[in-house]
Design a protein around this motif. Sequence first.
Motif, PDB file in Angstrom:
ATOM      1  N   ASP A  85       0.839  -1.195   0.000  1.00 43.15           N
ATOM      2  CA  ASP A  85       0.000   0.000   0.000  1.00 43.15           C
ATOM      3  C   ASP A  85       0.859   1.222   0.000  1.00 43.15           C
ATOM      4  O   ASP A  85       0.621   2.197  -0.653  1.00 43.15           O
ATOM      5  N   ASP A  88       2.034   2.229  -3.241  1.00 45.84           N
ATOM      6  CA  ASP A  88       1.051   2.696  -4.151  1.00 45.84           C
ATOM      7  C   ASP A  88       0.719   4.107  -3.972  1.00 45.84           C
ATOM      8  O   ASP A  88       0.349   4.770  -4.880  1.00 45.84           O
ATOM      9  N   HIS A  89       0.723   4.473  -2.781  1.00 48.37           N
ATOM     10  CA  HIS A  89       0.327   5.834  -2.608  1.00 48.37           C
ATOM     11  C   HIS A  89       1.395   6.714  -3.089  1.00 48.37           C
ATOM     12  O   HIS A  89       1.189   7.865  -3.238  1.00 48.37           O
ATOM     13  N   GLY A 103       1.629   0.117  -5.917  1.00 47.15           N
ATOM     14  CA  GLY A 103       0.644  -0.731  -6.263  1.00 47.15           C
ATOM     15  C   GLY A 103       0.564  -1.031  -7.610  1.00 47.15           C
ATOM     16  O   GLY A 103      -0.397  -1.257  -8.177  1.00 47.15           O
ATOM     17  N   HIS A 106      -1.245  -3.857 -10.408  1.00 41.40           N
ATOM     18  CA  HIS A 106      -2.207  -3.956 -11.465  1.00 41.40           C
ATOM     19  C   HIS A 106      -1.523  -3.951 -12.776  1.00 41.40           C
ATOM     20  O   HIS A 106      -2.054  -4.397 -13.761  1.00 41.40           O
ATOM     21  N   LYS A 116      -8.526  -0.043 -11.546  1.00 43.57           N
ATOM     22  CA  LYS A 116      -8.796  -0.565 -10.205  1.00 43.57           C
ATOM     23  C   LYS A 116      -7.548  -0.552  -9.328  1.00 43.57           C
ATOM     24  O   LYS A 116      -7.605  -0.961  -8.171  1.00 43.57           O
ATOM     25  N   THR A 117      -6.447  -0.093  -9.841  1.00 46.24           N
ATOM     26  CA  THR A 117      -5.212  -0.104  -9.063  1.00 46.24           C
ATOM     27  C   THR A 117      -5.202   1.034  -8.046  1.00 46.24           C
ATOM     28  O   THR A 117      -5.918   2.025  -8.183  1.00 46.24           O
ATOM     29  N   ARG A 118      -4.353   0.860  -7.065  1.00 42.91           N
ATOM     30  CA  ARG A 118      -4.255   1.904  -6.050  1.00 42.91           C
ATOM     31  C   ARG A 118      -3.700   3.187  -6.649  1.00 42.91           C
ATOM     32  O   ARG A 118      -4.040   4.279  -6.214  1.00 42.91           O
ATOM     33  N   LYS A 119      -2.836   3.049  -7.623  1.00 41.37           N
ATOM     34  CA  LYS A 119      -2.272   4.249  -8.250  1.00 41.37           C
ATOM     35  C   LYS A 119      -3.378   5.044  -8.929  1.00 41.37           C
ATOM     36  O   LYS A 119      -3.427   6.274  -8.840  1.00 41.37           O
ATOM     37  N   VAL A 121      -6.544   4.956  -8.103  1.00 42.03           N
ATOM     38  CA  VAL A 121      -7.387   5.495  -7.027  1.00 42.03           C
ATOM     39  C   VAL A 121      -6.750   6.746  -6.433  1.00 42.03           C
ATOM     40  O   VAL A 121      -7.429   7.750  -6.162  1.00 42.03           O
ATOM     41  N   LEU A 122      -5.428   6.694  -6.235  1.00 43.54           N
ATOM     42  CA  LEU A 122      -4.721   7.850  -5.681  1.00 43.54           C
ATOM     43  C   LEU A 122      -4.832   9.048  -6.621  1.00 43.54           C
ATOM     44  O   LEU A 122      -5.079  10.181  -6.192  1.00 43.54           O
TER      45      LEU A 122
END
Length: 733
Positions: A85, A88-89, A103, A106, A116-119, A121-122
């Motif tokens: 995590d 990813d952020h 992250g 993905h 859908k990846t954290r990247k 989302v960030l």
Amino acid sequence: MKGPSVTEPVKTRYRVGGMDCAACAAKIETAVSRIPGVSEVGASFTAGTLNVVHDAVPFAAIQRAVKSLGYSLAPDGAAAPAATDRHDHAIHDHRDGDEHAGGESHFQLGDGPWWKTRKAVLTLACGLALIAAYLIGRVLPEIGHWAFLAALLVGLVPVARRAVAGTMSGTPFSIETLMTIASVGAVIIGATEEAATVVLLFLVGELLEGVAASRARASIKGLADLVPKTALLVEGDKTSEVPAAGLALNAIIMVRPGDRIPADGDIVEGQSAIDESPVTGESVPKTKRVGDQVFAGTINTDTVLKVRVTATASDNTIARVVRLVEEAQESKAPTARFIDRFSTYYTPGVLVAGALVAVVPPLLLSGSWDEWIYKGLAILLIGCPCALVISTPAAIAAALSAGARRGLLLKGGAVLEGLRAITMVALDKTGTLTEGKPQVTDIVGIGRSESKVLSLAAALEIGSSHPLAVAVLARAKTDKAAVPPAASAKAIAGKGVSGKVGGEEVFLASPGAAAERATITPELQATIDGFNDAGKTVSVLVVGGEIAGIFAIRDEPREDALAGITALKAAGIGIVMLTGDNERTARAIGSTLGIDVHAGLLPEDKQRIVRELQAQGQVVAKVGDGINDAPALAAADIGIAMGGGTDVALETADAAVLHGRVLDIAEMIELSKATMGNIWQNIAVSLGLKAIFLATTIIGVTGLWPAILADTGATVLVTLNAMRLLAWRPGRK
């Protein structure tokens, strides 16, 4: 007294999750190289792998170093787990490498969609925060500054964390460091809105670059996916569906019309047209019969076939291609190595330049501190080396993938770069310029029809594995000639084969042996001599003491040999044939193809001629398929193995033409030139945009967010330009 035992270093290969740029790879290499006991490290973001040479260093220690940067690690053969995590952020710069780490799972092969990846989302969270800050600023101006500061922190905190982790692991001059300094400085001088915009643009650029990098990996994964997951195993009268990965050598499998062939093998029953376009790119299906080889991933189009498996799933054609391409992507091209060295000094230089721009004008020229600090911060962003660092590896990875899809295997970027400089191609004859299988080219019937002569000869050769016998039987099958039974058939050492067919004594032999049993007239001798002069082997059929027919047999040039030679000549490349075959046969083939010939050579002779050509200033590519070609392949500037060749040739060579087309040699050189053109375009774009925005920043035309937009834009442009090579096709008409 025995001394202490010395542990031999071992090389271990790992899969890394979230590593999708050159900077990521560099950061991981630096961190792992600092582990005691590690002597050599090589990370490849294009292949998603990490190779470590070490003295029994525990996996946990290496994993800890990689994980601290926000990436994940798994042993080779296991799927790379999602990156942490924390990573990813991070906003990291893939260039620098870490953020992606995050992250980026993905982006790993087989993982979920990029959105859908954290990247992703960030990036979305940062974008929404920026929009919210703008709206708050319009409604409540008095707290607008704090709203933008909060939006900035959404993206900047992960970036700063990445910067600290990079510094602790030995990479202080990372993109995260530049981004953090520039953003904090912008807040201090009151440019909070621009700082928040800069961070968002940076995240968007990172996200796009990760998606593009995943396309290169997906190209190779797509090749592996050509092989079906199940196969129809034949055991006696029963047929059962089993996992293709578990097929054993010599197992018999059934392939129905329309099915992909699940393993490399030889046809043991049936005849069908095989669509090899998924592997070779050739649109016309090839007719394959009993005894012919078929490849995993190709498509059976016509009738049911039974195939004997000749390679396990881990060693079939597709698996070998994927393995070779991944290994090739792990090796750096000369241009990439140069840019890596350049970046080592470039990034600290950018920090110094930014500091000088911020400080010197106010101190020495009475400039405004706010104005010049702002310009200095913009220069930090302009100077980010992302686009430059990725310009070469992205193009090399895409080109290696595109070549592999056409059966052109190159063992690394250095080989891909080197091919463009080739000035001379030295080709073996048998199995390279020719099919490697003698064929009956001419049949002369004397007092009998050609069909009758062919039937008598084929009757004697039934059951023989001699190349000339195989050629006669193949011609009889092609011509649908009847093959009557032969009695008392026997081989006569050094002469030929004899037997009785239909009550007649039949003898198929060399002209010399045939002359012992029948008279060869001057006219027939002239015909035989003509065939010999054309490099053909002659067999004479004697029936009842009289000459009944003549067969001319030769290993014919490959169907595309002349077109391949023509393409090389059109590119200004010299061509020479190096063969161990006899002078007359070699010169006949050479004359047909229009190339110079050196015949009757031993392996050391071929190697000597290659070195002589190099001494004359030629850059030599040696093409061959046999063990006797291995010394010359190793001596050449570039060694190229033909696909049907021996394992020795394939291991010794720098590249391989999997599908045995002479035209592919010219295509391989064309791919090299296209790749280098792409690389220089990328370098020009990355440096050109930096130069333009450097000038406009100094004179006050552009500021922080245009600077990062230029850097992000250059990175995206360079990556997309490199990805164009995934769709590369040869330019021949």
